[in-house]
Write a protein that holds these residues in place. Structure first.
Motif, PDB file in Angstrom:
ATOM      1  N   ASP A   1       5.664  -1.989   0.117  1.00  0.00           N
ATOM      2  CA  ASP A   1       6.151  -0.631   0.259  1.00  0.00           C
ATOM      3  C   ASP A   1       5.098   0.448   0.051  1.00  0.00           C
ATOM      4  O   ASP A   1       5.337   1.602   0.363  1.00  0.00           O
ATOM      5  CB  ASP A   1       7.304  -0.391  -0.703  1.00  0.00           C
ATOM      6  CG  ASP A   1       6.888  -0.551  -2.146  1.00  0.00           C
ATOM      7  OD1 ASP A   1       6.067  -1.436  -2.423  1.00  0.00           O
ATOM      8  OD2 ASP A   1       7.372   0.204  -2.996  1.00  0.00           O
TER       9      ASP A   1
ATOM     10  N   GLY B   1      11.531  -0.121  -3.927  1.00  0.00           N
ATOM     11  CA  GLY B   1      10.372  -0.846  -3.454  1.00  0.00           C
ATOM     12  C   GLY B   1       9.954  -1.944  -4.404  1.00  0.00           C
ATOM     13  O   GLY B   1      10.303  -1.953  -5.582  1.00  0.00           O
TER      14      GLY B   1
ATOM     15  N   ARG C   1       0.609   0.957  -5.871  1.00  0.00           N
ATOM     16  CA  ARG C   1       1.237  -0.115  -6.650  1.00  0.00           C
ATOM     17  C   ARG C   1       0.590  -0.212  -8.031  1.00  0.00           C
ATOM     18  O   ARG C   1       1.280  -0.365  -9.036  1.00  0.00           O
ATOM     19  CB  ARG C   1       1.136  -1.439  -5.910  1.00  0.00           C
ATOM     20  CG  ARG C   1       1.993  -1.486  -4.654  1.00  0.00           C
ATOM     21  CD  ARG C   1       2.092  -2.894  -4.086  1.00  0.00           C
ATOM     22  NE  ARG C   1       0.834  -3.470  -3.680  1.00  0.00           N
ATOM     23  CZ  ARG C   1       0.365  -3.458  -2.443  1.00  0.00           C
ATOM     24  NH1 ARG C   1       1.038  -2.870  -1.482  1.00  0.00           N
ATOM     25  NH2 ARG C   1      -0.778  -4.039  -2.152  1.00  0.00           N
TER      26      ARG C   1
END
Length: 72
Positions: A2, A47, A8
């Protein structure tokens, strides 16, 4: 996935490492018998990176509860 790898990493750093490294700094400021509260909101639908980061907090909190129980 995502989000970009940098995004991340930021999510994991904030959600997991932020809690993990803040707690030891705050322990000396707590009174005897004080409680520590971690809020772990549902991350489904936000996500994979956010879900993984939030999911990592649950076992961390369980381990910390066991580790810190003698401080009562």
């Amino acid at each position: 996935m995502d989000a970009a790898p940098e995004s991340r990493n930021v999510r994991v750093h904030i959600n997991v490492k932020g809690n993990f490294f803040t707690l030891p700094k705050s322990l000396p400021l707590l009174n005897e018998g004080a409680s520590v509260v971690f809020t772990v909101g549902a991350a489904e639908g936000l996500g994979a990176a956010m879900t993984a980061a939030k999911g990592a907090l649950l076992p961390l909190v369980r381990s910390l509860a066991i580790e810190l129980a003698p401080r009562r």
